[in-house]
Design a protein around this motif. Sequence first.
Motif, PDB file in Angstrom:
ATOM      1  N   ALA A  37     -32.289  -9.120 -11.805  1.00 32.09           N
ATOM      2  CA  ALA A  37     -33.628  -8.843 -11.293  1.00 32.09           C
ATOM      3  C   ALA A  37     -33.918  -7.349 -11.379  1.00 32.09           C
ATOM      4  O   ALA A  37     -33.050  -6.527 -11.088  1.00 32.09           O
ATOM      5  CB  ALA A  37     -33.749  -9.304  -9.836  1.00 32.09           C
ATOM      6  N   LEU A  38     -35.151  -7.019 -11.755  1.00 29.05           N
ATOM      7  CA  LEU A  38     -35.561  -5.626 -11.791  1.00 29.05           C
ATOM      8  C   LEU A  38     -35.877  -5.165 -10.376  1.00 29.05           C
ATOM      9  O   LEU A  38     -36.569  -5.849  -9.628  1.00 29.05           O
ATOM     10  CB  LEU A  38     -36.813  -5.446 -12.663  1.00 29.05           C
ATOM     11  N   ILE A  39     -35.349  -4.009 -10.009  1.00 25.91           N
ATOM     12  CA  ILE A  39     -35.599  -3.408  -8.706  1.00 25.91           C
ATOM     13  C   ILE A  39     -36.356  -2.108  -8.955  1.00 25.91           C
ATOM     14  O   ILE A  39     -35.874  -1.226  -9.663  1.00 25.91           O
ATOM     15  CB  ILE A  39     -34.278  -3.115  -7.954  1.00 25.91           C
ATOM     16  N   PHE A  40     -37.536  -2.006  -8.375  1.00 25.38           N
ATOM     17  CA  PHE A  40     -38.355  -0.806  -8.515  1.00 25.38           C
ATOM     18  C   PHE A  40     -38.337  -0.052  -7.196  1.00 25.38           C
ATOM     19  O   PHE A  40     -38.465  -0.657  -6.135  1.00 25.38           O
ATOM     20  CB  PHE A  40     -39.819  -1.151  -8.829  1.00 25.38           C
ATOM     21  N   VAL A  41     -38.195   1.249  -7.263  1.00 28.13           N
ATOM     22  CA  VAL A  41     -38.340   2.074  -6.074  1.00 28.13           C
ATOM     23  C   VAL A  41     -39.827   2.404  -5.980  1.00 28.13           C
ATOM     24  O   VAL A  41     -40.316   3.292  -6.652  1.00 28.13           O
ATOM     25  CB  VAL A  41     -37.470   3.349  -6.155  1.00 28.13           C
ATOM     26  N   MET A  42     -40.524   1.637  -5.148  1.00 31.99           N
ATOM     27  CA  MET A  42     -41.971   1.759  -5.065  1.00 31.99           C
ATOM     28  C   MET A  42     -42.423   2.588  -3.860  1.00 31.99           C
ATOM     29  O   MET A  42     -43.532   3.078  -3.835  1.00 31.99           O
ATOM     30  CB  MET A  42     -42.616   0.365  -4.989  1.00 31.99           C
ATOM     31  N   SER A  43     -41.565   2.702  -2.853  1.00 36.72           N
ATOM     32  CA  SER A  43     -41.983   3.459  -1.676  1.00 36.72           C
ATOM     33  C   SER A  43     -41.895   4.950  -1.978  1.00 36.72           C
ATOM     34  O   SER A  43     -41.076   5.389  -2.776  1.00 36.72           O
ATOM     35  CB  SER A  43     -41.105   3.101  -0.477  1.00 36.72           C
ATOM     36  N   PRO A  44     -42.717   5.750  -1.309  1.00 37.20           N
ATOM     37  CA  PRO A  44     -42.658   7.190  -1.538  1.00 37.20           C
ATOM     38  C   PRO A  44     -41.296   7.748  -1.113  1.00 37.20           C
ATOM     39  O   PRO A  44     -40.728   7.317  -0.115  1.00 37.20           O
ATOM     40  CB  PRO A  44     -43.757   7.760  -0.641  1.00 37.20           C
ATOM     41  N   VAL A 114     -28.951   6.990   1.457  1.00 33.28           N
ATOM     42  CA  VAL A 114     -29.643   5.852   2.049  1.00 33.28           C
ATOM     43  C   VAL A 114     -31.056   6.235   2.477  1.00 33.28           C
ATOM     44  O   VAL A 114     -31.274   7.276   3.094  1.00 33.28           O
ATOM     45  CB  VAL A 114     -28.850   5.316   3.264  1.00 33.28           C
ATOM     46  N   SER A 115     -32.006   5.387   2.113  1.00 33.55           N
ATOM     47  CA  SER A 115     -33.380   5.489   2.598  1.00 33.55           C
ATOM     48  C   SER A 115     -33.719   4.136   3.213  1.00 33.55           C
ATOM     49  O   SER A 115     -33.006   3.159   2.979  1.00 33.55           O
ATOM     50  CB  SER A 115     -34.335   5.848   1.452  1.00 33.55           C
ATOM     51  N   PRO A 116     -34.773   4.058   3.998  1.00 33.26           N
ATOM     52  CA  PRO A 116     -35.073   2.783   4.652  1.00 33.26           C
ATOM     53  C   PRO A 116     -35.162   1.596   3.693  1.00 33.26           C
ATOM     54  O   PRO A 116     -34.648   0.527   3.974  1.00 33.26           O
ATOM     55  CB  PRO A 116     -36.414   3.042   5.351  1.00 33.26           C
ATOM     56  N   GLU A 117     -35.769   1.789   2.535  1.00 29.05           N
ATOM     57  CA  GLU A 117     -35.916   0.663   1.616  1.00 29.05           C
ATOM     58  C   GLU A 117     -34.639   0.345   0.832  1.00 29.05           C
ATOM     59  O   GLU A 117     -34.504  -0.729   0.288  1.00 29.05           O
ATOM     60  CB  GLU A 117     -37.093   0.896   0.661  1.00 29.05           C
ATOM     61  N   SER A 118     -33.695   1.266   0.775  1.00 26.51           N
ATOM     62  CA  SER A 118     -32.472   1.026  -0.005  1.00 26.51           C
ATOM     63  C   SER A 118     -31.249   0.742   0.856  1.00 26.51           C
ATOM     64  O   SER A 118     -30.155   0.564   0.327  1.00 26.51           O
ATOM     65  CB  SER A 118     -32.173   2.242  -0.889  1.00 26.51           C
ATOM     66  N   ALA A 119     -31.404   0.703   2.174  1.00 29.90           N
ATOM     67  CA  ALA A 119     -30.251   0.617   3.080  1.00 29.90           C
ATOM     68  C   ALA A 119     -29.356  -0.581   2.783  1.00 29.90           C
ATOM     69  O   ALA A 119     -28.140  -0.428   2.660  1.00 29.90           O
ATOM     70  CB  ALA A 119     -30.720   0.595   4.528  1.00 29.90           C
ATOM     71  N   HIS A 120     -29.924  -1.762   2.659  1.00 32.05           N
ATOM     72  CA  HIS A 120     -29.093  -2.942   2.415  1.00 32.05           C
ATOM     73  C   HIS A 120     -28.369  -2.841   1.075  1.00 32.05           C
ATOM     74  O   HIS A 120     -27.173  -3.121   0.979  1.00 32.05           O
ATOM     75  CB  HIS A 120     -29.930  -4.224   2.468  1.00 32.05           C
ATOM     76  N   ARG A 121     -29.087  -2.421   0.034  1.00 32.46           N
ATOM     77  CA  ARG A 121     -28.449  -2.304  -1.285  1.00 32.46           C
ATOM     78  C   ARG A 121     -27.320  -1.272  -1.261  1.00 32.46           C
ATOM     79  O   ARG A 121     -26.243  -1.503  -1.796  1.00 32.46           O
ATOM     80  CB  ARG A 121     -29.488  -1.952  -2.355  1.00 32.46           C
ATOM     81  N   ALA A 122     -27.564  -0.108  -0.645  1.00 38.30           N
ATOM     82  CA  ALA A 122     -26.555   0.959  -0.624  1.00 38.30           C
ATOM     83  C   ALA A 122     -25.335   0.581   0.200  1.00 38.30           C
ATOM     84  O   ALA A 122     -24.202   0.822  -0.209  1.00 38.30           O
ATOM     85  CB  ALA A 122     -27.158   2.250  -0.096  1.00 38.30           C
ATOM     86  N   ARG A 123     -25.546   0.002   1.378  1.00 40.15           N
ATOM     87  CA  ARG A 123     -24.450  -0.290   2.298  1.00 40.15           C
ATOM     88  C   ARG A 123     -23.695  -1.569   1.973  1.00 40.15           C
ATOM     89  O   ARG A 123     -22.543  -1.719   2.403  1.00 40.15           O
ATOM     90  CB  ARG A 123     -24.991  -0.410   3.716  1.00 40.15           C
ATOM     91  N   ASN A 124     -24.315  -2.481   1.246  1.00 38.94           N
ATOM     92  CA  ASN A 124     -23.691  -3.780   1.003  1.00 38.94           C
ATOM     93  C   ASN A 124     -23.583  -4.135  -0.474  1.00 38.94           C
ATOM     94  O   ASN A 124     -22.490  -4.269  -1.008  1.00 38.94           O
ATOM     95  CB  ASN A 124     -24.470  -4.885   1.735  1.00 38.94           C
TER      96      ASN A 124
END
Length: 193
Positions: A37-44, A114-124
């Motif tokens: 799946a493509l993951i886009f960093v869309m949040s500022p 870690v940023s709020p939108e990437s927390a789960h991906r980074a930590r897990n």
Amino acid sequence: MTALPDWMRPPRAEGWLAEDLDRLPEAPRHTELIDGALIFVMSPQRWWHGELVHSLTSALKELAPAGFRVGREMTIRLDERNRPEPDILVTTAPFDRNLTWFAPDDVQLVIEVVSPESAHRARNVKLRKYAEARIPHYWCVEDEDGAAVVHVYELDGPTATYVPVDICRGKLSRPVPFEIEIDLDGLTPGGRG
């Protein structure tokens, strides 16, 4: 609702493959591939995140001995369905100006801020995937009231999992992948220093 652009439709039922990322010039910067799946960093991006990534990259570049390169905005091809883009990486690959990704064998350290939108991906998710790809070192950097806190992991080879070896506040001191001494509080304007 507007229709999705054609480039956002996966070319096959099982999703995207690692080599597809090189054929998506319309995709936003920092597009990653996780499990097809493509993951886009869309949040500022938060200023703290950008400052920390820049400062930590610069600090590591100054410390890196011959044979090591520190980079950002490059993906790692973990397998045919996974090509994440860590915030920072340390590689032993020779410079190739046409390179668009690194192989796991060439990567010694990956760092995720870690940023709020990437927390789960980074930590897990990425923690597990980088370990399964046998990348020796992983740092997960957290924002603790404006100060950078680095959770340091090393690969346990027999189990292909990361084990936590340190949580660094104020100062980061590591002997691997090369000798590293960094004042964490000096990395961002909001640090403790």
